[in-house]
Design a protein around this motif. Structure first.
Motif, short mmCIF file in Angstrom:
data_model
loop_
_atom_site.label_atom_id
_atom_site.label_comp_id
_atom_site.label_asym_id
_atom_site.label_seq_id
_atom_site.Cartn_x
_atom_site.Cartn_y
_atom_site.Cartn_z
N GLN A 484 0.86 -0.99 0.04
CA GLN A 484 0.11 -0.11 -0.08
C GLN A 484 0.76 1.10 -0.10
OE1 GLN A 484 -3.39 -0.05 -0.16
NE2 GLN A 484 -3.29 1.93 -0.58
N LEU A 485 1.96 1.32 0.78
CA LEU A 485 2.93 2.40 0.84
C LEU A 485 3.35 2.72 -0.62
CD1 LEU A 485 4.00 4.40 2.95
CD2 LEU A 485 6.11 2.62 3.08
N VAL A 486 3.76 1.63 -1.29
CA VAL A 486 4.28 1.93 -2.74
C VAL A 486 3.22 2.10 -3.67
CG1 VAL A 486 5.57 0.56 -4.50
CG2 VAL A 486 6.19 0.31 -2.36
N TYR A 487 2.38 1.73 -3.31
CA TYR A 487 1.05 1.91 -4.15
C TYR A 487 0.67 3.26 -4.13
CZ TYR A 487 -3.54 2.09 -6.41
OH TYR A 487 -4.81 2.33 -6.93
N ASP A 488 0.64 3.85 -2.96
CA ASP A 488 0.22 5.27 -2.82
C ASP A 488 1.38 6.14 -3.19
OD1 ASP A 488 -2.09 4.42 -1.69
OD2 ASP A 488 -1.39 4.62 0.50
N GLN A 493 3.16 10.00 -7.49
CA GLN A 493 3.93 10.59 -8.53
C GLN A 493 3.43 10.81 -9.87
OE1 GLN A 493 7.64 11.21 -8.11
NE2 GLN A 493 6.73 11.20 -5.66
N MET A 494 2.49 9.53 -10.06
CA MET A 494 1.73 9.62 -11.33
C MET A 494 0.87 11.34 -11.48
SD MET A 494 0.48 5.80 -11.76
CE MET A 494 -0.58 6.35 -13.38
N ARG A 495 0.34 11.33 -10.36
CA ARG A 495 -0.51 12.57 -10.20
C ARG A 495 0.26 13.95 -10.49
NH1 ARG A 495 -3.52 9.44 -6.53
NH2 ARG A 495 -2.40 10.11 -4.89
N VAL A 556 0.83 -0.28 -20.86
CA VAL A 556 0.48 -0.20 -19.53
C VAL A 556 1.72 0.28 -18.60
CG1 VAL A 556 -0.07 -1.94 -17.58
CG2 VAL A 556 -1.13 -2.07 -19.75
N ARG A 557 2.79 -0.04 -19.00
CA ARG A 557 3.97 0.43 -18.11
C ARG A 557 4.66 1.76 -18.54
NH1 ARG A 557 7.99 -4.16 -16.17
NH2 ARG A 557 8.64 -2.21 -15.37
N GLN A 558 3.93 2.43 -19.52
CA GLN A 558 4.56 3.69 -20.02
C GLN A 558 4.50 4.55 -18.81
OE1 GLN A 558 2.83 5.05 -23.69
NE2 GLN A 558 4.19 6.80 -23.87
N GLY A 559 5.49 5.49 -18.59
CA GLY A 559 5.58 6.46 -17.72
C GLY A 559 5.50 5.90 -15.99
#
Length: 569
Positions: A484-488, A493-495, A556-559
């Motif tokens: 969950q920590l990595v996901y958040d 970072q994506m946002r 899917v993995r782009q960026g």
């Protein structure tokens, strides 16, 4: 532990289903012998069939193919969910070494999960011992009664005469009656009743069922089944008495007269029990006709169909294991004798050439390569002599309790030999092979293949290049919390529209390999969760169904690079 729990739960569920079928369909019918063997059969089935697996030509039962696939998938998910629960719960308190939370100092804690598991096992074992002890105590008591009191042979039975006024009962070839009844008018009816129990070996039924019940003692259904079996035995004996020419009224009167005692033991057949009213009612019921036979036929068909589903589900689970890359040949040796850590399934299967690998095994600070013992200093020479291609990999099988210091020494030698592509092996709770690919970092100060030197990603480097770093200690039992920590972190970072981030993972030399792998698996799981969500949104497919390196996979993995930096020292 998880396999034992799942086996007991599945056995209990099967027993509950079939006993419910008996209660709804068969219990009120007068097919007593059929009911007897049905009750014995469902207990045996419930204990054996969770372990049985063979293909029953699914093309011939097409209507069942989808339900079987769904049930098998659900069962597999239960196994994996138990693994996840175990790691999540275990990580909530940390190990004896302590857990660092929000920069706080490490503190010792109690491993509540191991305590709970040990307590559960102890409680289960105590229950088994108590139930078996009761059975053996009853056998010992019966033996003592036979030894102490006089007995004689009558009509092929051994009649034991007791001084106390108890209800007559039988066990194996023995009939136990009070002295006061031996010369009474009802004595012959009592003998005829108990002789039916003896001739049909009803005591053997109860002995077997009582022994098996000890292993399912926590399931209330098993005790109801025993009551139903004893009731059915009495129905069989009552029916034999009535059809033998004895007066129905006199026999029913005899049963009522014997209500002076209520003594009953699990392994014996009392002449009267608390269900006298049911027995008298059943004696006066009409024999089951065609409607009863139809019900029985439907019940048997339902039992057979359900049996086919269960066995086929087991077969489908085996196929799932095979599809995961664990073939019949490798299922027994993918651990190569090493006690691998148990990890949550990651859906990954090594797709490289399995003949183009070197197999490293590590346990007790000892190294073997392809089955031969070597020193860490021998790694470079072994690799240089091996016929590995540029794409060859190192398969790492490491004992779950192995301290990471020795593992890091081995991996440092691999980095020096520029054999940085490794695949860590583990196992899932359902027995599948777990495989985790990892590219070791190059040796600092040594140029990479492109001639450039690898950067040292520290606080200064990160600040100069606007890199956000998420630091994770692999020795901490954070488990699923790391996912969950990595996901958040990555979603944030994506946002921000950033892709120059790093998840920095470190461990200490005294950390166990199991903790290292569990946390690393969940760190990768944070990225995989994002890839899975994007794959479903973009293509309606599971991420691991996408072909590696193709357009959909790249999209899917782009960026969103899986930027995990595992510090070796």
């Amino acid at each position: 532990m998880a396999k034992l729990i799942m086996y007991l739960l599945e056995s209990s569920a099967l027993l509950a289903f079939f006993y419910l079928l008996y209660v709804l369909v068969l219990r009120k019918e007068t097919f007593f012998s059929l009911n007897r063997f049905f009750l014995l059969g469902i207990l045996a089935f419930s204990l054996l069939f969770p372990l049985v697996s063979f293909d029953i030509s699914p093309t011939e039962v097409t209507a069942l193919e989808r339900p079987i696939a769904e049930i098998s998938k659900a069962r597999m998910s239960y196994y994996e969910a138990m693994a996840a629960w175990e790691f999540e719960a275990r990580s909530a308190t940390g190990s004896a070494r302590g857990v660092v939370e929000s920069g706080a100092a490490a503190s010792a804690g109690v491993d509540w999960v191991r305590l709970a598991i040990s307590g559960t096992l102890l409680l289960y074992a105590i229950g088994v011992v108590v139930c078996l002890s009761r059975t053996f105590w009853t056998l010992r008591w019966i033996r003592k009664v036979i030894t102490v009191h006089p007995h004689e042979n009558l009509c092929g039975m051994k009649v034991v005469k007791l001084p106390q006024p108890i209800s007559p009962f039988s066990f194996l070839n023995y009939v136990f009656v009070p002295d006061s009844l031996v010369d009474s008018l009802e004595f012959q009816q009592i003998l005829a009743h108990e002789k039916t129990h003896i001739e049909q070996r009803h005591s053997v039924d109860l002995l077997i069922v009582q022994l098996l019940a000890a292993f399912l003692w926590f399931n209330p259904v098993i005790w109801q089944l025993i009551k139903s079996l004893k009731t059915t035995h009495e129905y069989i004996a009552d029916k034999k008495i009535i059809t033998s020419g004895y007066s129905l009224v006199e026999y029913q009167t005899l049963l009522l007269k014997q209500l002076i005692s209520n003594n009953s033991f699990g392994l014996v057949h009392n002449f009267n029990l608390s269900f006298i009213k049911k027995r008298i009612t059943m004696m006066t019921n009409k024999q089951s006709g065609w409607s009863g036979k139809v019900k029985v036929a439907m019940a048997l068909v339902g039992a057979v169909v359900f049996s086919v589903i269960v066995v086929q589900c087991n077969s489908k689970m085996d196929e799932s294991v095979a599809e995961s890359g664990l073939t019949a040949e490798t299922s027994a040796n993918f651990g190569a004798g090493v006690n691998l850590p148990v990890l949550p399934d990651n859906g990954y299967t090594f797709d490289g050439n399995r003949s183009d690998v070197l197999n490293f095994s590590i346990a007790d600070n000892k190294l073997s390569i392809d089955g031969k013992a070597y020193k860490v200093s021998d790694i470079a020479s072994v690799i240089s002599g091996a016929k590995l291609s540029d794409h060859g990999a190192i398969i790492m099988r490491v004992d779950k309790d192995q301290p990471m210091g020795f593992v890091r020494d081995v991996q440092m030698e691999l980095r020096k030999a520029d054999r940085r592509k490794i695949v860590h092996m583990g196992q899932t709770v359902s027995g599948k092979s777990f495989e985790m690919p990892l590219l070791l970092p190059p040796v600092e100060g040594r140029p990479m293949a492109d001639g450039k030197y690898p950067p040292t990603i520290d606080e200064q480097y990160a600040a100069e290049h606007d890199i956000d770093i998420l630091k994770i200690q692999l020795g901490d039992n954070a488990g699923a919390a790391n996912q969950q920590l990595v996901y958040d972190f990555v979603m944030d970072q994506m946002r921000k529209g950033k892709s120059n981030y790093v998840v920095s993972a470190k461990c200490n030399d005294d950390d166990s390999y199991s903790d290292y792998m569990v946390n690393l698996a969940y760190i990768q799981g944070g990225f995989d969760q994002i890839y899975q969500e994007r794959s479903q949104q973009m293509f309606g497919k599971d991420f691991y169904d996408l072909e590696y390196g193709k357009d959909e996979y790249k999209s899917v993995r782009q960026g969103i690079p899986k930027a995990i930096s595992v510090a070796e020292r």
